[in-house]
Enzyme design. Sequence first.
Site, short mmCIF file in Angstrom:
data_model
loop_
_atom_site.label_atom_id
_atom_site.label_comp_id
_atom_site.label_asym_id
_atom_site.label_seq_id
_atom_site.Cartn_x
_atom_site.Cartn_y
_atom_site.Cartn_z
N LYS A 1 3.33 0.84 3.07
CA LYS A 1 2.97 -0.27 4.07
C LYS A 1 2.99 -1.46 3.22
O LYS A 1 2.53 -1.62 2.06
CB LYS A 1 1.39 0.02 4.40
CG LYS A 1 1.19 1.21 5.26
CD LYS A 1 -0.25 1.12 5.95
CE LYS A 1 -0.46 2.32 6.60
NZ LYS A 1 -2.00 2.70 6.75
N ARG B 1 -2.50 -2.11 -3.33
CA ARG B 1 -3.76 -1.54 -3.21
C ARG B 1 -3.67 -0.33 -4.12
O ARG B 1 -2.96 0.61 -3.91
CB ARG B 1 -3.69 -1.11 -1.74
CG ARG B 1 -5.15 -0.47 -1.65
CD ARG B 1 -5.12 0.82 -0.96
NE ARG B 1 -6.22 1.12 -0.22
CZ ARG B 1 -6.67 1.18 0.95
NH1 ARG B 1 -5.68 0.91 1.92
NH2 ARG B 1 -7.84 1.84 1.34
N ASN C 1 0.86 -1.14 -0.13
CA ASN C 1 0.10 -0.12 -0.10
C ASN C 1 1.01 1.26 -0.03
O ASN C 1 1.35 1.45 0.93
CB ASN C 1 -0.83 -0.09 1.08
CG ASN C 1 -2.04 1.14 1.20
OD1 ASN C 1 -2.01 1.92 0.59
ND2 ASN C 1 -2.72 0.92 2.05
N ARG D 1 -9.28 16.25 5.28
CA ARG D 1 -10.22 16.62 4.17
C ARG D 1 -11.54 16.93 4.30
O ARG D 1 -12.03 16.59 5.47
CB ARG D 1 -10.27 15.25 3.36
CG ARG D 1 -9.21 14.74 2.44
CD ARG D 1 -9.30 13.82 1.70
NE ARG D 1 -8.33 12.67 2.18
CZ ARG D 1 -8.61 11.25 1.90
NH1 ARG D 1 -9.60 10.92 1.36
NH2 ARG D 1 -7.66 10.38 2.64
N GLY E 1 -9.05 8.59 6.24
CA GLY E 1 -10.22 9.01 5.25
C GLY E 1 -11.20 8.26 5.74
O GLY E 1 -11.31 7.22 6.26
N HIS F 1 -12.55 3.32 -0.81
CA HIS F 1 -12.73 2.43 0.30
C HIS F 1 -13.37 1.05 -0.03
O HIS F 1 -14.06 0.47 0.84
CB HIS F 1 -13.32 3.17 1.53
CG HIS F 1 -12.52 4.06 2.13
ND1 HIS F 1 -13.08 5.29 2.93
CD2 HIS F 1 -11.21 4.12 2.44
CE1 HIS F 1 -12.01 5.82 3.38
NE2 HIS F 1 -11.16 5.10 3.10
N GLU G 1 -8.30 -5.06 5.04
CA GLU G 1 -7.97 -4.65 3.72
C GLU G 1 -6.88 -5.55 3.11
O GLU G 1 -6.79 -5.98 1.98
CB GLU G 1 -7.81 -3.21 3.36
CG GLU G 1 -9.12 -2.42 3.42
CD GLU G 1 -8.68 -1.05 4.05
OE1 GLU G 1 -8.12 -0.64 4.99
OE2 GLU G 1 -9.24 -0.15 3.07
N LEU H 1 -14.29 4.66 9.07
CA LEU H 1 -14.25 6.05 9.70
C LEU H 1 -12.55 5.91 10.01
O LEU H 1 -12.35 5.27 11.22
CB LEU H 1 -14.93 6.35 11.09
CG LEU H 1 -16.51 6.16 10.71
CD1 LEU H 1 -17.18 6.46 11.94
CD2 LEU H 1 -16.93 7.37 9.61
N GLY H 2 -11.76 6.29 9.38
CA GLY H 2 -10.17 6.07 9.50
C GLY H 2 -9.72 7.38 9.23
O GLY H 2 -10.25 8.49 9.63
P1 ADP Z 1 -6.13 4.73 7.78
O1 ADP Z 1 -7.41 5.31 7.04
O2 ADP Z 1 -4.82 5.43 7.41
O3 ADP Z 1 -6.05 3.17 7.76
P2 ADP Z 1 -6.88 4.08 10.40
O4 ADP Z 1 -8.09 3.13 9.79
O5 ADP Z 1 -5.93 3.55 11.54
O6 ADP Z 1 -6.16 5.08 9.48
O7 ADP Z 1 -7.58 5.35 11.34
C1 ADP Z 1 -6.88 6.52 11.94
C2 ADP Z 1 -7.72 6.96 12.79
O8 ADP Z 1 -8.22 6.26 13.77
C3 ADP Z 1 -7.08 8.34 13.64
O9 ADP Z 1 -8.09 9.51 13.25
C4 ADP Z 1 -7.05 7.76 15.07
O10 ADP Z 1 -6.97 9.11 15.87
C5 ADP Z 1 -8.24 6.96 15.10
N1 ADP Z 1 -8.29 5.99 16.35
C6 ADP Z 1 -7.59 5.27 16.46
N2 ADP Z 1 -7.67 4.75 17.62
C7 ADP Z 1 -8.59 5.29 18.15
C8 ADP Z 1 -9.25 5.33 19.60
N3 ADP Z 1 -8.86 4.67 20.54
N4 ADP Z 1 -9.96 6.32 20.01
C9 ADP Z 1 -10.50 7.33 18.73
N5 ADP Z 1 -9.78 7.21 17.56
C10 ADP Z 1 -8.70 6.29 17.49
#
Ligand code: ADP
Length: 376
Positions: free
Chosen positions: A30, A73, A23, A219, A190, A158, A360, A187-188
């Site tokens: 990654k 990816r 990725n 964003r 992105g 996604h 993923e 919810l990450g």
């Molecule tokens: P990506 O989209 O890069 O794969 P992730 O799915 O790992 O990223 O999501 C990252 C987000 O998840 C960040 O905003 C991080 O703050 C949030 N996050 C991770 N652990 C927690 C938690 N325990 N409480 C709240 N938010 C969290």
Amino acid sequence: MAVESCVSARVGHHHTTTVLVLNAGSSSLKYNLWSGGAELARGTVDRPGSMSAALETAFAAIGSQAVDAVGHRVVHGGGRFDGPVLVDAAVEQAIDELGVIAPLHNPHSLEGIRAVRARMPKVPQVAVFDTSFHHTLPPEAYAYAVPERLGIRRYGFHGISHQYVSQRYAELAGRSPETLRVITCHLGNGCSVCAVEGGRSVDTSMGFTPMEGLVMGTRCGDIDPGAILHLLSTKQTQVDDLRRILNSESGLLAVSGVSNDMRDVLKAVGDGDLRAELGVALFCYRVKKYIGAYLAAMNGADAVVFTGGIGEHSPEVRLRICSGLDWLGVSLNPAANLAVEGEGRIGFGPVAVWVVPTREEMVIARETASLLAGKK
Ligand code: ADP
């Protein structure tokens, strides 16, 4: 160049395909090594330098394990790819051409593909697209109300995650995906929401690019196109500045004034920071609106599924999103919401609410291996 990695003992069988999943992003590479459904190694290489240097670091961490195939990816497959494909010259060219509309993503994937080919020219490479799952969107969901000649439509992203968690939910619920309507919330960093009906994506919040829809780490999500024209026409900003601002300096970071990381923002909320509170409130309100929209779009739903770093780990965000939706059948159980770890049900109303961690990399490994098996 920093590297963070772990390598576990090889547990695969001799006949299974070992797949290196890559990725490639703007600031990191990654990688995950999979064999026979088991993850053998994973890591992230920060890459201030070249992609081939990052790849060398990954290979050094993986050690001597033979790689049968590489699965990439790829964020933008446009309307062209409705599933994973073996990378050949034509596919490379297509990914390259789509870089015009996904400048933050596709060029890095392409760099990764080329670096792998330079290092191991005989190893087959497969591209798995974030857009493919959404090729089933009906016209009223993918069209924008602009002249067709502009060539603008919703693609959605996604997809690997939305497809996996909706299928996994069906498995956990003991139902066939064909009979289900599921709203998946990824919810990450992105963020996007997807309406999955009968196992097919029928609407999703990201659009022509991954900027539309939810408030994300940096964003902006939904915004009035008139506001963008205003900013450009009054010359307050140049196109490149605005692209950077809307992609990298907006979202949770801009509204909260604290961070793009939800953990930091929630901590500031706990300390009484009012801007941080607005950031979290706006983030959650936007997700809630999309859930409402997709409940209407599918004439109801069987489940809402949360995934991604925030969706999997933040009971507070899940609670805010679902609050007040009991009348629609979405009811969180507060104790289950707090206690859930990994997969689990947290809402027991007519619309089930679940947390399903996304996988993923596993999906990319699986699809890469099965595509190659089918080609042999
Ligand atoms: P990506 O989209 O890069 O794969 P992730 O799915 O790992 O990223 O999501 C990252 C987000 O998840 C960040 O905003 C991080 O703050 C949030 N996050 C991770 N652990 C927690 C938690 N325990 N409480 C709240 N938010 C969290």
